[in-house]
Design an enzyme around this catalytic site. Structure first.
Site, PDB file in Angstrom:
ATOM      1  N   THR A   1       0.871  -1.096   0.159  1.00 29.51           N
ATOM      2  CA  THR A   1       0.017  -0.119  -0.016  1.00 29.51           C
ATOM      3  C   THR A   1       0.770   1.258  -0.648  1.00 29.51           C
ATOM      4  OG1 THR A   1      -1.252  -1.294   1.717  1.00 29.51           O
ATOM      5  CG2 THR A   1      -1.808   1.571   1.743  1.00 29.51           C
TER       6      THR A   1
ATOM      7  N   GLN B   1       0.014  -9.178  -6.237  1.00 31.19           N
ATOM      8  CA  GLN B   1       0.143 -10.349  -6.694  1.00 31.19           C
ATOM      9  C   GLN B   1       0.471 -10.978  -7.598  1.00 31.19           C
ATOM     10  OE1 GLN B   1      -2.056 -12.418  -4.469  1.00 31.19           O
ATOM     11  NE2 GLN B   1      -3.619 -11.009  -3.119  1.00 31.19           N
TER      12      GLN B   1
ATOM     13  N   SER C   1       4.512  -6.672  -2.272  1.00 28.58           N
ATOM     14  CA  SER C   1       5.035  -6.948  -1.216  1.00 28.58           C
ATOM     15  C   SER C   1       5.173  -7.833  -0.600  1.00 28.58           C
ATOM     16  CB  SER C   1       3.506  -6.937  -0.732  1.00 28.58           C
ATOM     17  OG  SER C   1       2.758  -7.336   0.886  1.00 28.58           O
TER      18      SER C   1
ATOM     19  N   HIS D   1       4.490 -10.068   2.057  1.00 28.49           N
ATOM     20  CA  HIS D   1       4.133 -11.275   2.732  1.00 28.49           C
ATOM     21  C   HIS D   1       3.105 -11.811   2.139  1.00 28.49           C
ATOM     22  CE1 HIS D   1      -0.348  -9.141   3.399  1.00 28.49           C
ATOM     23  NE2 HIS D   1       0.247  -7.880   2.920  1.00 28.49           N
TER      24      HIS D   1
ATOM     25  N   THR E   1      14.521   4.563  10.121  1.00 31.33           N
ATOM     26  CA  THR E   1      15.323   3.465  10.011  1.00 31.33           C
ATOM     27  C   THR E   1      14.463   1.934   9.490  1.00 31.33           C
ATOM     28  OG1 THR E   1      15.141   4.396  11.920  1.00 31.33           O
ATOM     29  CG2 THR E   1      16.418   1.675  11.526  1.00 31.33           C
TER      30      THR E   1
ATOM     31  N   CYS F   1      -8.460  -7.280   2.682  1.00 34.85           N
ATOM     32  CA  CYS F   1      -8.860  -6.191   2.966  1.00 34.85           C
ATOM     33  C   CYS F   1     -10.713  -6.016   3.349  1.00 34.85           C
ATOM     34  CB  CYS F   1      -8.044  -4.841   2.279  1.00 34.85           C
ATOM     35  SG  CYS F   1      -6.709  -5.311   1.451  1.00 34.85           S
TER      36      CYS F   1
HETATM   37  N1  PLP Z   1      -2.248  -5.057  -4.187  1.00 32.25           N
HETATM   38  C1  PLP Z   1      -3.208  -6.269  -4.246  1.00 32.25           C
HETATM   39  C2  PLP Z   1      -3.350  -6.634  -5.719  1.00 32.25           C
HETATM   40  C3  PLP Z   1      -3.133  -6.327  -2.945  1.00 32.25           C
HETATM   41  O1  PLP Z   1      -4.228  -7.852  -3.075  1.00 32.25           O
HETATM   42  C4  PLP Z   1      -2.586  -6.222  -1.875  1.00 32.25           C
HETATM   43  C5  PLP Z   1      -3.692  -6.806  -0.231  1.00 32.25           C
HETATM   44  O2  PLP Z   1      -3.586  -8.041  -0.463  1.00 32.25           O
HETATM   45  C6  PLP Z   1      -2.520  -5.055  -1.598  1.00 32.25           C
HETATM   46  C7  PLP Z   1      -2.206  -4.390  -3.510  1.00 32.25           C
HETATM   47  C8  PLP Z   1      -1.755  -4.198  -0.131  1.00 32.25           C
HETATM   48  O3  PLP Z   1      -0.253  -4.966   0.007  1.00 32.25           O
HETATM   49  P1  PLP Z   1      -0.294  -5.118   1.421  1.00 32.25           P
HETATM   50  O4  PLP Z   1      -1.125  -5.238   2.398  1.00 32.25           O
HETATM   51  O5  PLP Z   1       1.485  -5.731   1.294  1.00 32.25           O
HETATM   52  O6  PLP Z   1      -0.252  -3.114   2.226  1.00 32.25           O
END
Ligand code: PLP
Length: 378
Positions: A69, A177, A194, A196, A232, A318
């Site tokens: 994000t 993704q 990302s 995770h 940091t 989310c």
């Molecule tokens: N973009 C997509 C396509 C996602 O699926 C997600 C999270 O599910 C994000 C952005 C957001 O990533 P983060 O959770 O690392 O902020």
């Protein structure tokens, strides 16, 4: 637990977990400090950066952020001038909120925002893209892989087209993704990812900026991350990325093939059940499968599966707590299809027995529910 919600998040790799306390015990120093033990931490950060860059064919410089994000926000607002009034900016109608809500903000600030239409799998209509791309377009942001359906956008083709038609436009792609899941090295100005989603920790993200591309976005502060993203560094997160990128890079084809086999096995097993609509395209991302089980509410299905120890999702993590019909509407789903959606998502160590067990349970729950509903109606 049978965990089939890997598009929401993935479990950190076991060998990272085993190594974690050693890292926290011995390598917790600030990488900006100049004594030897801190320099070792700095070296680990730089080694991970190089690894990340290598994972995309050494075409980009990589900077660490806190998540996908933050990376997307930095990419979008950092690519535009303060005053965006009247500037054309283009995105799709099915972007993740981390991009979509940036464009809503740009709209509020007076930008000329265009939301491109997609097909039912969330793949951008290329004709619409070509028509809406004007020579004065300032920014384009199109996701690589759709988080709801697994549909893959041909980012490289769109980028090439945009480069010819409006060389001044910045092309960003949300790769959260898509990163290390498709085997395709994306071509664009800025690609964001990302940790995770690839079995690293939460709280670590990446922004990849094409080498030679002048990017002005930054977070003001102590000048870490080559001045682009002060603060940091999350060294434990970066260390987890080091393990995860190494693992995914070295096993990318095997992992993709394995997840594609899981998709096939699931679809074969579920094919016995009537009233199933496939919401994912053939040849989409291997880790995401979205289906509608007509007449059975997605949430009913989700909670019944939970009772069996199976974790799935009705949509993106989310938005699963908020009932937001934006994506289903944009995909053109009717009410029955939208409300009976289930997203099943895999990772490298999901096994076939788990997937087949889940498919059998889904089929059984659907049959029971439909019988119950028929009886109620009589
Ligand atoms: N973009 C997509 C396509 C996602 O699926 C997600 C999270 O599910 C994000 C952005 C957001 O990533 P983060 O959770 O690392 O902020």
């Amino acid at each position: 637990m049978i965990y089939l919600d890997n598009a929401a998040t993935t479990k950190p790799l076991q060998f990272f977990i085993d190594d974690c306390s050693n890292f926290l015990e011995n390598r917790w120093l600030n990488p900006s400090a100049i004594y030897k033990s801190a320099v070792e931490v700095k070296n680990m950060v730089e080694e991970t950066r190089e690894l990340a860059q290598k994972s995309l064919g050494n075409k980009y410089n990589c900077y660490f952020t806190s998540c996908g994000t933050e990376s997307a926000n930095l990419a979008i607002f950092g690519s535009l001038p303060e005053n965006v009034r009247g500037r054309r900016v283009i995105t799709s109608s099915v972007e993740h909120p981390c991009v979509y809500n940036c464009f809503k903000e740009l709209e509020r600030r007076g930008a000329d925002v265009v939301y491109l239409r997609t097909n039912e799998f969330g793949i951008v209509d290329f004709e619409d893209f070509k028509n809406k791309l004007t020579s004065n377009t300032a920014l384009i942001s199109i996701m690589h892989v759709n988080n709801i359906t697994g549909g893959i956008n041909d980012i490289n083709m769109m980028y090439e087209y945009a480069r010819n038609k409006c060389p001044g436009a910045v092309f960003h792609s949300d790769g959260v993704q898509g990163y290390l899941k498709t085997g395709i090295i994306p071509k664009c100005h800025i690609y964001t990812a990302s940790g995770h989603k690839i079995n690293a920790l939460k709280g670590i993200g990446m922004i990849f900026v094409k080498k030679g591309f002048k990017f002005n976005g930054k977070l003001y502060g102590g000048g870490q991350e080559k001045g682009l993203r002060s603060g940091t560094e999350n060294t434990l997160g970066i260390y987890s990325l080091n393990h995860a990128i190494n693992f995914w890079m070295n096993n990318i084809n095997d992992n993709i093939q394995h997840m594609a086999r899981l998709q096939k096995a699931f679809l074969k097993e579920i094919s016995q059940l009537e009233g199933v609509v496939l919401n994912s395209p053939m040849g989409g991302a291997p880790h995401i499968l979205n289906l509608s089980f007509i007449g059975v509410g997605g949430e009913i299905l989700l909670h019944s599966l939970e009772a069996d120890g199976i974790c799935v999702s009705t949509g993106s993590a989310c938005s699963s707590r908020k009932k937001d019909p934006r994506i289903s509407n944009a995909l053109g789903f009717d009410k029955a299809r939208a409300e009976s959606q289930l997203r099943i998502s895999f990772t490298h160590d999901t096994n076939e027995e788990e997937v087949i067990f889940a498919a059998k349970r889904i089929a059984a729950i659907c049959r029971e529910h439909r019988i119950l509903m028929r009886r109620k109606r009589k």
